[in-house]
Design a protein around this motif. Structure first.
Motif, PDB file in Angstrom:
ATOM      1  N   ASP A 111     -21.421 -87.746 -25.041  1.00 49.86           N
ATOM      2  CA  ASP A 111     -22.705 -87.215 -24.410  1.00 49.86           C
ATOM      3  C   ASP A 111     -22.467 -85.801 -23.453  1.00 49.86           C
ATOM      4  O   ASP A 111     -23.549 -85.171 -23.670  1.00 49.86           O
ATOM      5  N   LEU A 112     -21.322 -85.640 -23.273  1.00 53.68           N
ATOM      6  CA  LEU A 112     -20.980 -84.219 -22.617  1.00 53.68           C
ATOM      7  C   LEU A 112     -21.366 -83.100 -23.501  1.00 53.68           C
ATOM      8  O   LEU A 112     -21.549 -82.030 -23.030  1.00 53.68           O
ATOM      9  N   PHE A 113     -21.175 -83.486 -24.689  1.00 53.59           N
ATOM     10  CA  PHE A 113     -21.262 -82.374 -25.848  1.00 53.59           C
ATOM     11  C   PHE A 113     -22.202 -82.617 -26.948  1.00 53.59           C
ATOM     12  O   PHE A 113     -22.348 -82.535 -27.873  1.00 53.59           O
ATOM     13  N   ALA A 114     -23.474 -82.924 -26.163  1.00 48.41           N
ATOM     14  CA  ALA A 114     -24.584 -83.541 -27.143  1.00 48.41           C
ATOM     15  C   ALA A 114     -25.475 -82.107 -27.616  1.00 48.41           C
ATOM     16  O   ALA A 114     -25.929 -82.417 -28.822  1.00 48.41           O
ATOM     17  N   TRP A 115     -24.974 -80.960 -27.181  1.00 46.68           N
ATOM     18  CA  TRP A 115     -25.516 -79.764 -27.678  1.00 46.68           C
ATOM     19  C   TRP A 115     -24.879 -79.367 -28.876  1.00 46.68           C
ATOM     20  O   TRP A 115     -25.179 -78.376 -29.744  1.00 46.68           O
ATOM     21  N   VAL A 116     -23.741 -79.868 -29.201  1.00 49.55           N
ATOM     22  CA  VAL A 116     -23.053 -79.579 -30.419  1.00 49.55           C
ATOM     23  C   VAL A 116     -23.422 -80.396 -31.489  1.00 49.55           C
ATOM     24  O   VAL A 116     -23.599 -81.491 -31.699  1.00 49.55           O
ATOM     25  N   PRO A 117     -24.204 -79.672 -32.703  1.00 47.83           N
ATOM     26  CA  PRO A 117     -25.019 -80.166 -33.617  1.00 47.83           C
ATOM     27  C   PRO A 117     -24.290 -81.023 -34.683  1.00 47.83           C
ATOM     28  O   PRO A 117     -24.586 -82.176 -35.005  1.00 47.83           O
ATOM     29  N   HIS A 118     -22.985 -80.773 -35.172  1.00 50.32           N
ATOM     30  CA  HIS A 118     -22.392 -81.352 -36.092  1.00 50.32           C
ATOM     31  C   HIS A 118     -21.680 -82.721 -35.561  1.00 50.32           C
ATOM     32  O   HIS A 118     -20.947 -82.491 -34.457  1.00 50.32           O
ATOM     33  N   PRO A 119     -21.853 -84.028 -35.878  1.00 50.83           N
ATOM     34  CA  PRO A 119     -21.327 -85.260 -35.377  1.00 50.83           C
ATOM     35  C   PRO A 119     -19.813 -84.930 -35.275  1.00 50.83           C
ATOM     36  O   PRO A 119     -19.458 -85.490 -34.334  1.00 50.83           O
ATOM     37  N   ALA A 120     -19.326 -84.685 -36.297  1.00 53.28           N
ATOM     38  CA  ALA A 120     -17.484 -84.771 -36.470  1.00 53.28           C
ATOM     39  C   ALA A 120     -17.062 -83.576 -35.257  1.00 53.28           C
ATOM     40  O   ALA A 120     -16.321 -83.740 -34.384  1.00 53.28           O
ATOM     41  N   ARG A 121     -17.710 -82.513 -35.337  1.00 50.96           N
ATOM     42  CA  ARG A 121     -17.238 -81.482 -34.210  1.00 50.96           C
ATOM     43  C   ARG A 121     -17.513 -81.973 -32.868  1.00 50.96           C
ATOM     44  O   ARG A 121     -16.693 -81.834 -31.729  1.00 50.96           O
ATOM     45  N   ARG A 122     -18.783 -82.670 -32.667  1.00 49.53           N
ATOM     46  CA  ARG A 122     -19.097 -83.079 -31.284  1.00 49.53           C
ATOM     47  C   ARG A 122     -17.879 -84.171 -30.849  1.00 49.53           C
ATOM     48  O   ARG A 122     -17.527 -84.129 -29.729  1.00 49.53           O
TER      49      ARG A 122
END
Length: 401
Positions: A111-122
């Motif tokens: 959740d700290l990286f919710a702003w990253v759009p791609h699921p795998a990258r997040r």
């Protein structure tokens, strides 16, 4: 603590057989972070979907499934440091499962990286952040035990990131995991700790250091002879490692950057770096040579020969590169391998091919046998060693529970 992936059929192949006093971790290349069941992109193996979690002398039945596996590993390493007498020497190998498939991380970290759009990258960046947090905990523990000023910490990846679908990014380097391009073999690594001289802190080493060199380096630091009498008796060549302790532990004046002794790296049966030059002759995996010795040099195609990430929409294997006649790169002037200069330096290509052939002549291709259910049958529901050798009966070393 953590990932082993270096043999487990015999007692001698396990961490305990190799000299470690304790081992809490898993034997295979990957496992589910929550169930701790052996994980593979191929699906269940000959044993089915069994647990791969071990605690020194037997299956870790009391800890299986109790928490995210990296939480258990962190607790184990911190516990070792808590119980350790700072007046005695210590080698602690904390081998993270992170960052490796399957991409799994606690939700609060993702959740700290919710702003990253791609699921795998997040998930990937969240896992890296989690790992960084654990490194901080270990460093803090070393400092609280007054051990930091006399400690050398070496952090290193084992290969470049997987660029097919697992969220990695090796840019600006070309290629990724399973490739002999720099993106697959030139990995993130650093050394830290109070043992590093002040003049070396914050500096960058361009010297070549191969993964096999860490054994020789740590032996030198510990004052231990790295000679392997058992291997010599079996007709095997000497340990293939170079001691780089001076590069790490001596001052810039005593051992300046560039004074390292390694001048070449035999990456694989089809790839060699020597000085500024790197030759690739094709192929993807050495594993094919294990299956078929006649295919020891692999095929002419180098797959994933691109600069793609593991979170872009593209054909899974990206662009391939034909290297049947040899692809040559000046990796000092061109570390991103953008320019194949084989046609400009044909004499260097031939010289590198000759040297690669010399090195390949000493390769050892062994029949690794077939998968056996005995690896899980001896330890109901768990993987573990199952073969005994002379002088090392399993009953003498393990708890059969």
């Amino acid at each position: 603590t953590g990932k082993w992936d270096a043999g487990m059929a015999y007692w001698e192949q396990t961490p305990m057989g190799r000299g470690y006093e304790t081992f809490f971790g898993y034997y295979h290349h990957a496992t589910d972070y929550y169930t701790h069941r052996a994980s593979s992109w191929k699906g269940p193996d000959v044993c089915g979907d069994v647990v791969d979690l071990w605690n020194t002398t037997g299956p870790a039945r009391d800890r299986n499934g109790t928490d995210y596996i990296e939480e258990l590993f962190t607790e184990n390493s911190l516990g070792i440091l808590d119980r350790h007498d700072p007046n005695e020497p210590l080698l602690l190998f904390h081998s993270f499962h992170i960052v490796h498939s399957p991409l799994q991380v606690p939700k609060n970290w993702e959740d700290l990286f919710a702003w990253v759009p791609h699921p795998a990258r997040r998930k990937y960046v969240a896992m890296v952040h989690y790992m960084d947090h654990v490194v901080g905990l270990i460093v803090a523990k070393l400092k609280s035990k007054m051990m930091w000023e006399n400690t050398l910490v070496v952090m290193s990846s084992d290969n470049g990131g997987q660029t097919t679908k697992y969220g990695a990014n090796n840019q600006p380097l070309r290629g990724g995991k399973l490739s002999d391009l720099e993106g697959g073999i030139r990995v993130n690594a650093f050394a830290s700790g109070g043992a590093i001289p002040h003049s070396k802190r914050g500096t960058k080493l361009d010297d070549y250091i191969h993964v096999a060199d860490w054994y020789a380096t740590f032996c030198a630091i510990a004052g231990v002879d790295m000679h392997d009498e058992k291997a010599e008796a079996a007709g095997l060549p000497p340990v293939d490692g170079i001691d780089h302790s001076a590069l790490l532990l001596k001052s810039v004046k005593e051992a300046p950057p560039g004074s390292g002794q390694r001048t070449e790296i035999h990456h694989a049966v089809r790839a060699l770096t020597r000085g500024q030059w790197k030759l690739i002759t094709g192929g993807e995996l050495d594993v094919e040579a294990m299956r078929n010795e006649s295919a020891a040099l692999g095929g002419p195609w180098v797959v994933r020969a691109d600069y793609l990430t593991g979170y872009e929409d593209h054909y899974p294997h990206g662009r391939s590169m034909w290297c049947d006649s040899g692809c040559l790169f000046d990796i000092q002037a061109d570390p991103i391998e953008a320019h194949d200069v084989a046609e400009e330096y044909p004499e260097i290509v031939e010289h590198m091919k000759q040297r690669l052939a010399e090195l390949n002549a000493n390769n050892l291709f062994v029949n690794r046998g077939q998968a056996s259910r005995d690896g899980c049958a001896r330890w109901p529901g768990f993987y573990g060693p199952w073969l005994a050798t002379e002088g090392h009966g399993l009953e003498d070393n393990f708890n059969f529970v």
